[in-house]
Design a protein around this motif. Sequence first.
Motif, PDB file in Angstrom:
ATOM      1  N   ILE A 360      10.259   2.648 -16.972  1.00  0.00           N
ATOM      2  CA  ILE A 360      10.865   3.969 -16.775  1.00  0.00           C
ATOM      3  C   ILE A 360      10.258   4.639 -15.540  1.00  0.00           C
ATOM      4  CG2 ILE A 360      11.271   6.245 -17.786  1.00  0.00           C
ATOM      5  CD1 ILE A 360      12.770   3.978 -19.131  1.00  0.00           C
ATOM      6  N   GLY A 361       8.934   4.753 -15.511  1.00  0.00           N
ATOM      7  CA  GLY A 361       8.267   5.359 -14.361  1.00  0.00           C
ATOM      8  C   GLY A 361       8.409   4.509 -13.112  1.00  0.00           C
ATOM      9  N   ARG A 362       8.366   5.168 -11.944  1.00  0.00           N
ATOM     10  CA  ARG A 362       8.522   4.424 -10.694  1.00  0.00           C
ATOM     11  C   ARG A 362       7.889   5.178  -9.539  1.00  0.00           C
ATOM     12  NH1 ARG A 362      13.163   4.361  -7.836  1.00  0.00           N
ATOM     13  NH2 ARG A 362      13.425   2.178  -8.384  1.00  0.00           N
ATOM     14  N   ARG A 363       7.490   4.441  -8.528  1.00  0.00           N
ATOM     15  CA  ARG A 363       6.864   4.994  -7.338  1.00  0.00           C
ATOM     16  C   ARG A 363       7.926   5.411  -6.316  1.00  0.00           C
ATOM     17  NH1 ARG A 363       3.924   1.637  -4.275  1.00  0.00           N
ATOM     18  NH2 ARG A 363       2.334   3.183  -3.834  1.00  0.00           N
ATOM     19  N   PHE A 364       7.500   6.243  -5.381  1.00  0.00           N
ATOM     20  CA  PHE A 364       8.385   6.727  -4.308  1.00  0.00           C
ATOM     21  C   PHE A 364       8.356   5.732  -3.154  1.00  0.00           C
ATOM     22  CE2 PHE A 364       9.399  10.895  -1.774  1.00  0.00           C
ATOM     23  CZ  PHE A 364      10.636  10.390  -1.448  1.00  0.00           C
ATOM     24  N   ARG A 365       8.740   4.484  -3.425  1.00  0.00           N
ATOM     25  CA  ARG A 365       8.693   3.439  -2.397  1.00  0.00           C
ATOM     26  C   ARG A 365       9.639   3.733  -1.237  1.00  0.00           C
ATOM     27  NH1 ARG A 365       9.167   0.350  -7.222  1.00  0.00           N
ATOM     28  NH2 ARG A 365       7.212  -0.667  -7.823  1.00  0.00           N
ATOM     29  N   ALA A 366      10.717   4.442  -1.525  1.00  0.00           N
ATOM     30  CA  ALA A 366      11.704   4.707  -0.481  1.00  0.00           C
ATOM     31  C   ALA A 366      11.103   5.458   0.685  1.00  0.00           C
ATOM     32  CB  ALA A 366      12.877   5.499  -1.063  1.00  0.00           C
ATOM     33  N   LEU A 367      10.133   6.319   0.407  1.00  0.00           N
ATOM     34  CA  LEU A 367       9.494   7.084   1.473  1.00  0.00           C
ATOM     35  C   LEU A 367       8.809   6.150   2.461  1.00  0.00           C
ATOM     36  CD1 LEU A 367       8.779   9.932   2.513  1.00  0.00           C
ATOM     37  CD2 LEU A 367       6.696   9.810   1.130  1.00  0.00           C
ATOM     38  N   LYS A 368       8.157   5.108   1.922  1.00  0.00           N
ATOM     39  CA  LYS A 368       7.452   4.150   2.760  1.00  0.00           C
ATOM     40  C   LYS A 368       8.419   3.375   3.646  1.00  0.00           C
ATOM     41  CE  LYS A 368       5.702   0.761   0.516  1.00  0.00           C
ATOM     42  NZ  LYS A 368       4.828  -0.103  -0.311  1.00  0.00           N
ATOM     43  N   LEU A 369       9.483   2.863   3.062  1.00  0.00           N
ATOM     44  CA  LEU A 369      10.447   2.102   3.856  1.00  0.00           C
ATOM     45  C   LEU A 369      11.134   2.988   4.880  1.00  0.00           C
ATOM     46  CD1 LEU A 369      11.936  -0.475   4.508  1.00  0.00           C
ATOM     47  CD2 LEU A 369      13.505  -0.007   2.608  1.00  0.00           C
ATOM     48  N   TRP A 370      11.459   4.201   4.503  1.00  0.00           N
ATOM     49  CA  TRP A 370      12.083   5.143   5.426  1.00  0.00           C
ATOM     50  C   TRP A 370      11.181   5.385   6.636  1.00  0.00           C
ATOM     51  CZ3 TRP A 370      11.265  10.894   5.675  1.00  0.00           C
ATOM     52  CH2 TRP A 370      12.216  11.521   6.501  1.00  0.00           C
ATOM     53  N   ILE A 371       9.883   5.542   6.388  1.00  0.00           N
ATOM     54  CA  ILE A 371       8.935   5.772   7.487  1.00  0.00           C
ATOM     55  C   ILE A 371       8.833   4.535   8.378  1.00  0.00           C
ATOM     56  CG2 ILE A 371       6.490   6.146   8.026  1.00  0.00           C
ATOM     57  CD1 ILE A 371       6.373   7.989   5.559  1.00  0.00           C
ATOM     58  N   VAL A 372       8.765   3.347   7.777  1.00  0.00           N
ATOM     59  CA  VAL A 372       8.660   2.115   8.564  1.00  0.00           C
ATOM     60  C   VAL A 372       9.865   1.949   9.477  1.00  0.00           C
ATOM     61  CG1 VAL A 372       8.670  -0.414   8.431  1.00  0.00           C
ATOM     62  CG2 VAL A 372       7.119   0.902   6.980  1.00  0.00           C
ATOM     63  N   ILE A 373      11.063   2.105   8.931  1.00  0.00           N
ATOM     64  CA  ILE A 373      12.275   1.932   9.738  1.00  0.00           C
ATOM     65  C   ILE A 373      12.376   3.025  10.794  1.00  0.00           C
ATOM     66  CG2 ILE A 373      14.793   1.862   9.701  1.00  0.00           C
ATOM     67  CD1 ILE A 373      14.646   0.723   6.885  1.00  0.00           C
ATOM     68  N   SER A 374      12.072   4.252  10.412  1.00  0.00           N
ATOM     69  CA  SER A 374      12.177   5.366  11.356  1.00  0.00           C
ATOM     70  C   SER A 374      11.138   5.271  12.461  1.00  0.00           C
ATOM     71  CB  SER A 374      12.012   6.697  10.607  1.00  0.00           C
ATOM     72  OG  SER A 374      12.999   6.859   9.624  1.00  0.00           O
ATOM     73  N   ARG A 375       9.938   4.869  12.106  1.00  0.00           N
ATOM     74  CA  ARG A 375       8.839   4.826  13.082  1.00  0.00           C
ATOM     75  C   ARG A 375       9.029   3.716  14.101  1.00  0.00           C
ATOM     76  NH1 ARG A 375       6.116   5.431  16.579  1.00  0.00           N
ATOM     77  NH2 ARG A 375       3.841   5.700  16.779  1.00  0.00           N
ATOM     78  N   TYR A 376       9.555   2.571  13.673  1.00  0.00           N
ATOM     79  CA  TYR A 376       9.661   1.422  14.568  1.00  0.00           C
ATOM     80  C   TYR A 376      11.077   1.182  15.084  1.00  0.00           C
ATOM     81  CZ  TYR A 376       4.994   0.530  12.747  1.00  0.00           C
ATOM     82  OH  TYR A 376       3.681   0.657  12.389  1.00  0.00           O
ATOM     83  N   GLY A 377      12.079   1.536  14.303  1.00  0.00           N
ATOM     84  CA  GLY A 377      13.441   1.248  14.704  1.00  0.00           C
ATOM     85  C   GLY A 377      13.764  -0.222  14.516  1.00  0.00           C
ATOM     86  N   SER A 378      15.026  -0.536  14.381  1.00  0.00           N
ATOM     87  CA  SER A 378      15.421  -1.919  14.136  1.00  0.00           C
ATOM     88  C   SER A 378      15.048  -2.836  15.295  1.00  0.00           C
ATOM     89  CB  SER A 378      16.925  -1.998  13.870  1.00  0.00           C
ATOM     90  OG  SER A 378      17.663  -1.526  14.988  1.00  0.00           O
ATOM     91  N   ALA A 379      15.038  -2.316  16.520  1.00  0.00           N
ATOM     92  CA  ALA A 379      14.719  -3.152  17.684  1.00  0.00           C
ATOM     93  C   ALA A 379      13.307  -3.729  17.580  1.00  0.00           C
ATOM     94  CB  ALA A 379      14.872  -2.343  18.966  1.00  0.00           C
ATOM     95  N   ASN A 380      12.340  -2.899  17.195  1.00  0.00           N
ATOM     96  CA  ASN A 380      10.962  -3.382  17.074  1.00  0.00           C
ATOM     97  C   ASN A 380      10.776  -4.271  15.858  1.00  0.00           C
ATOM     98  OD1 ASN A 380       9.305  -2.438  19.296  1.00  0.00           O
ATOM     99  ND2 ASN A 380       9.756  -0.380  18.576  1.00  0.00           N
TER     100      ASN A 380
END
Length: 494
Positions: A360-380
């Motif tokens: 039932i409980g879950r972590r906010f993993r989406a925040l981590k992936l959002w930061i990774v994609i936003s910080r580096y962009g698909s090109a990197n």
Amino acid sequence: MDSNSHLMEFKPLDTNTLHNETSKAIDFLAKYYNDVEKYPVRCQFEPGYLRELVPDSAPSLPEHVDKIIEDINTKVVPGLTHWQSPNFFAYFPASVSNAGLLGEILCSGLNVVGFSWISSPAATELEAIVMDWMAKLLNLPQEFLFSGGGGGVMHGSTSEAFVCTLAAARDRVLDKHGSEKITKLVVYASDQTHFSFQKAVKLVGIPPQNFRVIPTSSSQDFALSPLLLKTAIEGDIAQGLVPLYVCATVGTTPSNSVDPVHDLGFVARDYGVWLHVDAAYAGSACICPEYRHYLDGVDLVDSISMNLHKWLLTNLDCSCLWLKTPKTLVDSLSTKAELLKNKATDIGNVIDYKDWQIGIGRRFRALKLWIVISRYGSANLIAHIRSDIELAKYFESLIEQDTRFELVVPRKFALVCFRLTPTGVDASGNVMNQKLLEDINCSGEAFMTHAMLGGTFAIRCAIGGSLTEKNHIDKLWNLIQDKATKRVEAYLMH
């Protein structure tokens, strides 16, 4: 000072000391990453070493953060196998990045529990958004996006994705045929499929005797044969059994073999079998246009999963699962507890991710992936994958230049499977290669693992560490050649 004064002053979340204490942790990690190459890659201690170094009872009074970090540095770090060493080539990589670490800090710091939309709306909505982002980067069919009637969820591991999709497939079939048919359900995998799949099959109640392992061969690069699968399915149907689920793999753990998703898809469709694609490791490479063809036929599958914490710089844990028909999963896993009832859920226009996972409980993993994609962009991110594959190609070329070695299977991504060829003393070469691998790992200078491929002991070199560069490949190769020379000499003398 009275010892009880420590308890009276106790403030578990103290914003006055938070920055200082977390800064010490970051400083420790920065120094660790700078120094990690100095440590033996694989832990050299014997089991039980740590019990000799730490007290056998918990402290009653608080310890200063400086002492705790010092204990980590002197007692814990020497006993680690250093996954972030640039000389770590075992298993598959567990990549890290500044953005991934930042995401982990913020995920842990905010510490929201987004089991339903109402419990933390941003956590739920951001997860749906970044799962669609990743689906588009992978050029998945529209049916796997929320806008196309599908959708995605983040789990901690592929093992969870296996259990959840198996449960959904099981319940879908039992709803049609009756619950007593559970003893008749059959699942299919190849002898290269990850062992966690068999564990998942046991967890959802499929009888062990109904687990079919389809043999593979070197002539087909150890890929799952659609013809053999079809034959197995028809044989089970003739015996009154009910084919349930096929697990195909893009980038198997032993050899990185790729199952023919397209052809398997037609077999699964013809017999009404759930088809899942496990792309835990190699799926990340499919964001590169030149590797996307390994997912050809994904429009014929029911679900697909991959671990971005392996190769896409999203620190452990972040396993993504997409489904064409999430309702099947939700129907199987949903909970309707009174405590969790709320207006948004009752209306039915929100996602409650508790119904997409085991717990039932879950972590906010989406925040981590959002930061990774936003910080580096698909090109990197694409450049990162290509860089690792170029290093693997370079290592492959070194092997091909030394006649004492051979590739066991063709390289597809950044895993190279090789061996020292037999000398005549050990006919198969298996014993010699096993000892060669142990020589390398015991040196502390590098760490690799092995696989048995068609009866051949293959040494696996998995390239993809965040700190690994070309000079580390050269260092590894020099180590391999040196240990091989000594191992061959020992065989000849024996």
